[in-house]
Design an enzyme around this catalytic site. Structure first.
Site, PDB file in Angstrom:
ATOM      1  N   LYS A  34     -41.212 -84.953  -0.852  1.00 30.89           N
ATOM      2  CA  LYS A  34     -40.997 -83.101  -0.655  1.00 30.89           C
ATOM      3  C   LYS A  34     -42.217 -82.038  -1.079  1.00 30.89           C
ATOM      4  O   LYS A  34     -42.649 -81.195  -0.829  1.00 30.89           O
ATOM      5  CB  LYS A  34     -39.836 -83.171  -1.185  1.00 30.89           C
ATOM      6  CG  LYS A  34     -38.336 -84.237  -0.522  1.00 30.89           C
ATOM      7  CD  LYS A  34     -37.451 -84.231  -0.763  1.00 30.89           C
ATOM      8  CE  LYS A  34     -36.709 -84.449  -2.263  1.00 30.89           C
ATOM      9  NZ  LYS A  34     -37.663 -86.073  -2.640  1.00 30.89           N
ATOM     10  N   ARG A 109     -28.135 -81.777  -2.789  1.00 28.34           N
ATOM     11  CA  ARG A 109     -28.650 -83.446  -3.068  1.00 28.34           C
ATOM     12  C   ARG A 109     -26.832 -83.837  -2.622  1.00 28.34           C
ATOM     13  O   ARG A 109     -27.169 -84.786  -2.859  1.00 28.34           O
ATOM     14  CB  ARG A 109     -29.050 -83.690  -4.742  1.00 28.34           C
ATOM     15  CG  ARG A 109     -30.214 -83.958  -4.550  1.00 28.34           C
ATOM     16  CD  ARG A 109     -31.342 -84.109  -5.718  1.00 28.34           C
ATOM     17  NE  ARG A 109     -31.752 -84.789  -6.103  1.00 28.34           N
ATOM     18  CZ  ARG A 109     -32.600 -84.669  -6.058  1.00 28.34           C
ATOM     19  NH1 ARG A 109     -33.370 -83.818  -6.314  1.00 28.34           N
ATOM     20  NH2 ARG A 109     -34.353 -85.833  -6.340  1.00 28.34           N
ATOM     21  N   ARG A 145     -47.050 -92.634  -8.773  1.00 27.82           N
ATOM     22  CA  ARG A 145     -47.871 -90.933  -8.888  1.00 27.82           C
ATOM     23  C   ARG A 145     -48.199 -90.607  -9.940  1.00 27.82           C
ATOM     24  O   ARG A 145     -47.814 -90.579 -11.364  1.00 27.82           O
ATOM     25  CB  ARG A 145     -46.488 -90.037  -8.485  1.00 27.82           C
ATOM     26  CG  ARG A 145     -46.087 -88.694  -8.551  1.00 27.82           C
ATOM     27  CD  ARG A 145     -45.560 -87.853  -8.803  1.00 27.82           C
ATOM     28  NE  ARG A 145     -43.562 -88.800  -8.930  1.00 27.82           N
ATOM     29  CZ  ARG A 145     -42.288 -88.269  -8.015  1.00 27.82           C
ATOM     30  NH1 ARG A 145     -42.839 -87.432  -7.227  1.00 27.82           N
ATOM     31  NH2 ARG A 145     -41.847 -88.690  -8.278  1.00 27.82           N
ATOM     32  N   ARG A 178     -44.428 -89.286 -14.346  1.00 30.66           N
ATOM     33  CA  ARG A 178     -43.050 -88.675 -15.161  1.00 30.66           C
ATOM     34  C   ARG A 178     -42.270 -90.072 -15.887  1.00 30.66           C
ATOM     35  O   ARG A 178     -42.203 -91.313 -14.867  1.00 30.66           O
ATOM     36  CB  ARG A 178     -41.904 -88.818 -13.699  1.00 30.66           C
ATOM     37  CG  ARG A 178     -42.696 -87.257 -13.102  1.00 30.66           C
ATOM     38  CD  ARG A 178     -42.139 -86.374 -12.422  1.00 30.66           C
ATOM     39  NE  ARG A 178     -40.638 -86.788 -11.228  1.00 30.66           N
ATOM     40  CZ  ARG A 178     -39.813 -86.702  -9.996  1.00 30.66           C
ATOM     41  NH1 ARG A 178     -41.206 -85.880  -9.463  1.00 30.66           N
ATOM     42  NH2 ARG A 178     -38.924 -86.812  -9.873  1.00 30.66           N
ATOM     43  N   ARG A 189     -32.222 -94.522  -8.752  1.00 33.83           N
ATOM     44  CA  ARG A 189     -32.421 -92.630  -8.265  1.00 33.83           C
ATOM     45  C   ARG A 189     -32.490 -93.096  -6.502  1.00 33.83           C
ATOM     46  O   ARG A 189     -32.094 -92.854  -5.841  1.00 33.83           O
ATOM     47  CB  ARG A 189     -33.718 -92.247  -8.270  1.00 33.83           C
ATOM     48  CG  ARG A 189     -33.729 -91.765  -9.181  1.00 33.83           C
ATOM     49  CD  ARG A 189     -35.210 -91.166 -10.198  1.00 33.83           C
ATOM     50  NE  ARG A 189     -36.176 -90.457  -9.588  1.00 33.83           N
ATOM     51  CZ  ARG A 189     -37.060 -89.952  -9.310  1.00 33.83           C
ATOM     52  NH1 ARG A 189     -38.290 -90.886 -10.103  1.00 33.83           N
ATOM     53  NH2 ARG A 189     -38.463 -89.591  -8.045  1.00 33.83           N
TER      54      ARG A 189
HETATM   55  P1  AP5 Z   1     -43.972 -86.102  -3.664  1.00 39.66           P
HETATM   56  O1  AP5 Z   1     -44.505 -85.519  -2.285  1.00 39.66           O
HETATM   57  O2  AP5 Z   1     -43.860 -85.762  -5.290  1.00 39.66           O
HETATM   58  O3  AP5 Z   1     -42.312 -86.938  -3.310  1.00 39.66           O
HETATM   59  P2  AP5 Z   1     -41.493 -86.317  -4.031  1.00 39.66           P
HETATM   60  O4  AP5 Z   1     -40.165 -86.270  -2.439  1.00 39.66           O
HETATM   61  O5  AP5 Z   1     -41.418 -84.887  -3.907  1.00 39.66           O
HETATM   62  O6  AP5 Z   1     -40.973 -87.458  -4.374  1.00 39.66           O
HETATM   63  P3  AP5 Z   1     -39.234 -86.832  -6.225  1.00 39.66           P
HETATM   64  O7  AP5 Z   1     -39.641 -88.426  -6.391  1.00 39.66           O
HETATM   65  O8  AP5 Z   1     -40.358 -85.674  -7.281  1.00 39.66           O
HETATM   66  O9  AP5 Z   1     -38.374 -86.619  -5.504  1.00 39.66           O
HETATM   67  P4  AP5 Z   1     -37.108 -86.679  -6.147  1.00 39.66           P
HETATM   68  O10 AP5 Z   1     -36.099 -86.002  -5.037  1.00 39.66           O
HETATM   69  O11 AP5 Z   1     -36.465 -88.233  -6.894  1.00 39.66           O
HETATM   70  O12 AP5 Z   1     -37.142 -86.004  -7.272  1.00 39.66           O
HETATM   71  P5  AP5 Z   1     -37.051 -84.217  -8.287  1.00 39.66           P
HETATM   72  O13 AP5 Z   1     -38.321 -84.142  -8.749  1.00 39.66           O
HETATM   73  O14 AP5 Z   1     -36.944 -83.311  -6.769  1.00 39.66           O
HETATM   74  O15 AP5 Z   1     -45.088 -88.230  -3.487  1.00 39.66           O
HETATM   75  C1  AP5 Z   1     -44.762 -89.071  -4.351  1.00 39.66           C
HETATM   76  C2  AP5 Z   1     -46.175 -89.805  -4.288  1.00 39.66           C
HETATM   77  O16 AP5 Z   1     -46.254 -89.995  -3.226  1.00 39.66           O
HETATM   78  C3  AP5 Z   1     -47.277 -88.942  -5.245  1.00 39.66           C
HETATM   79  O17 AP5 Z   1     -47.683 -89.614  -5.791  1.00 39.66           O
HETATM   80  C4  AP5 Z   1     -47.478 -88.290  -3.412  1.00 39.66           C
HETATM   81  O18 AP5 Z   1     -49.495 -87.775  -4.088  1.00 39.66           O
HETATM   82  C5  AP5 Z   1     -47.767 -89.225  -2.326  1.00 39.66           C
HETATM   83  N1  AP5 Z   1     -47.518 -89.706  -1.439  1.00 39.66           N
HETATM   84  C6  AP5 Z   1     -46.724 -88.071  -0.263  1.00 39.66           C
HETATM   85  N2  AP5 Z   1     -47.147 -87.864   0.726  1.00 39.66           N
HETATM   86  C7  AP5 Z   1     -47.457 -88.911   0.695  1.00 39.66           C
HETATM   87  C8  AP5 Z   1     -48.619 -89.856   2.081  1.00 39.66           C
HETATM   88  N3  AP5 Z   1     -47.976 -88.894   3.354  1.00 39.66           N
HETATM   89  N4  AP5 Z   1     -49.143 -90.419   2.506  1.00 39.66           N
HETATM   90  C9  AP5 Z   1     -50.327 -91.165   0.879  1.00 39.66           C
HETATM   91  N5  AP5 Z   1     -49.234 -90.883  -0.476  1.00 39.66           N
HETATM   92  C10 AP5 Z   1     -48.328 -90.001  -0.090  1.00 39.66           C
HETATM   93  O19 AP5 Z   1     -35.507 -84.723  -9.330  1.00 39.66           O
HETATM   94  C11 AP5 Z   1     -36.169 -85.131 -10.060  1.00 39.66           C
HETATM   95  C12 AP5 Z   1     -34.129 -85.156 -10.950  1.00 39.66           C
HETATM   96  O20 AP5 Z   1     -34.332 -84.283 -11.383  1.00 39.66           O
HETATM   97  C13 AP5 Z   1     -32.852 -86.316 -10.100  1.00 39.66           C
HETATM   98  O21 AP5 Z   1     -33.223 -87.322  -9.742  1.00 39.66           O
HETATM   99  C14 AP5 Z   1     -32.042 -85.384 -10.137  1.00 39.66           C
HETATM  100  O22 AP5 Z   1     -31.845 -86.706 -11.414  1.00 39.66           O
HETATM  101  C15 AP5 Z   1     -32.232 -84.214 -11.361  1.00 39.66           C
HETATM  102  N6  AP5 Z   1     -32.206 -83.721  -9.815  1.00 39.66           N
HETATM  103  C16 AP5 Z   1     -33.336 -82.904  -8.963  1.00 39.66           C
HETATM  104  N7  AP5 Z   1     -33.046 -81.702  -8.592  1.00 39.66           N
HETATM  105  C17 AP5 Z   1     -31.267 -82.006  -8.052  1.00 39.66           C
HETATM  106  C18 AP5 Z   1     -29.874 -81.349  -7.698  1.00 39.66           C
HETATM  107  N8  AP5 Z   1     -30.342 -80.678  -6.499  1.00 39.66           N
HETATM  108  N9  AP5 Z   1     -29.085 -81.811  -7.731  1.00 39.66           N
HETATM  109  C19 AP5 Z   1     -29.068 -82.760  -8.853  1.00 39.66           C
HETATM  110  N10 AP5 Z   1     -29.478 -83.235  -9.777  1.00 39.66           N
HETATM  111  C20 AP5 Z   1     -30.820 -82.539  -9.482  1.00 39.66           C
END
Ligand code: AP5
Length: 237
Positions: A34, A109, A145, A178, A189
Site C-alpha cells: 500500500k 480498517r 522492510r 519499524r 497484525r
Molecule cells: P509496503 O508498501 O510498506 O507495505 P504496506 O502494505 O504499506 O504495509 P504496512 O506494514 O505499512 O501496512 P500496515 O497496514 O500493516 O501498516 P500501517 O503503517 O498502515 O511494503 C512492505 C515491504 O515490501 C517494503 O519493504 C517494500 O519495499 C516491499 N515491497 C512492496 N511491494 C513489493 C513488491 N511488489 N515486490 C517486492 N517487494 C515489495 O499501520 C501500522 C499500524 O498503525 C497498524 O498495525 C495499526 O496499529 C495502526 N493503524 C493504522 N491505520 C489504522 C486504522 N485505520 N485504524 C486503526 N489502527 C490503524
C-alpha cells in the site's frame, strides 16, 4: 497537477470541468504494498496520499498525546481505537489540498470506519483497490522492510536494497526497521487484518467499487496494474 497518461491524454486533461473528486482506497494486508504504491500514485494523480500509519508514526515521533495513545496499540499489533483514528483522519481530509480527492492507505480498517467515511464520499468517485499477496511473501516483505527516517522512502533488504547499507539513496537519511515489523508482532497484525479488515473486501464489493489486483509481482508491474484499474474510472470523471 502531474500528468498521468490515460489513453493518450494526461490525467488532468482527461477529467471533465465538472469532475468529481476521486478517492482511491488502497487495501491489503500488512506488506501488500500500500505504502509503496500510494505515494507515486498520488504524484501521478496530483492528489495527496494519506496514510493513517504514517500519521500515527509522526505523532509518536513528535511525542503528542495522540502518539502516546497510538503507540501501545501499534506495538502490540492491534488497531488503534476507531474514535482516535476517525478524528485524526477527518481533520486531514478536511484540508483544502484534499478538495480534488485523495488516496487512502491503511484506512478504513474496520467496517465501522468505512461506515463513518461513507457520508464524506457521497460526491466522490470511489475506487477501492485490493492488493492480494500470499502470506509467506507478506512475511518476507515486512521482515525485510527498511524506511528512511528523514524522507520516508521505503526499501527492502532483498528486493530494493539501498546503494549504501543503512543509508537512503535520495536524502542520505538513516534507514530503520519499524518496531511493529518484528515477526511475532506481524503474526498478530495478520490475525487482526483477517478478523477486522478483510470484511471490507465484501463491503466495497457490494458497493461495486472494488478492484482486485494480484500484487505478488515486482513493484513496477504491480504499479501498472493499479494504474490500469483506476484509469477508466478516473477518465469517466
Ligand atoms: P509496503 O508498501 O510498506 O507495505 P504496506 O502494505 O504499506 O504495509 P504496512 O506494514 O505499512 O501496512 P500496515 O497496514 O500493516 O501498516 P500501517 O503503517 O498502515 O511494503 C512492505 C515491504 O515490501 C517494503 O519493504 C517494500 O519495499 C516491499 N515491497 C512492496 N511491494 C513489493 C513488491 N511488489 N515486490 C517486492 N517487494 C515489495 O499501520 C501500522 C499500524 O498503525 C497498524 O498495525 C495499526 O496499529 C495502526 N493503524 C493504522 N491505520 C489504522 C486504522 N485505520 N485504524 C486503526 N489502527 C490503524
Amino acid at each position: 497537477m502531474l500528468g498521468m497518461m490515460i489513453a493518450g491524454e494526461t490525467f488532468a486533461s482527461s477529467r471533465s470541468v465538472v469532475e468529481k473528486p476521486i478517492v482511491v482506497i488502497l487495501m491489503g494486508p500488512p506488506g501488500a504494498g500500500k505504502g509503496t504504491h500510494a505515494k507515486p500514485l498520488g504524484e501521478q494523480l496530483g492528489i495527496p496520499h494519506i496514510s493513517t500509519g504514517d500519521l500515527f508514526r509522526e505523532n509518536i515521533q513528535n511525542q503528542t498525546s495522540l502518539g502516546q495513545t497510538a503507540k501501545s496499540y501499534i506495538n502490540a499489533g492491534r488497531l488503534v481505537p476507531d474514535a482516535v483514528v476517525l478524528d485524526m483522519l477527518f481533520a486531514r481530509i478536511d484540508q483544502p489540498d484534499c478538495n480534488q480527492g485523495y488516496i487512502l492507505d491503511g484506512f478504513p480498517r474496520t467496517v465501522a470506519q468505512a461506515e463513518a467515511l461513507d457520508p464524506r464520499l457521497k460526491n466522490s468517485r470511489v475506487i477501492a483497490v485490493n492488493l492480494n499477496v500470499p502470506d509467506p511473501l507478506l512475511v518476507e516483505r515486512i521482515t525485510g522492510r527498511l524506511a528512511c527516517k528523514e524522507c520516508g522512502k521505503l526499501y527492502h533488504k532483498k528486493y530494493s536494497a539501498p546503494a549504501s547499507q543503512g543509508q537512503c539513496d535520495l536524502c542520505q537519511g538513516t534507514l530503520f526497521q519499524r518496531d511493529d515489523d518484528k515477526e511475532e508482532i506481524l503474526k498478530k497484525r495478520l490475525e487482526v487484518y483477517r478478523a477486522q479488515t478483510e470484511p471490507l473486501i465484501e463491503y466495497y464489493g457490494k458497493k461495486d467499487v472494488l478492484r482486485e489486483i494480484n500484487a505478488a509481482d515486482s513493484p513496477d508491474s504491480v504499479f501498472h496494474l493499479v494504474l490500469d484499474q483506476i484509469a477508466e474510472p478516473v477518465a469517466r470523471g
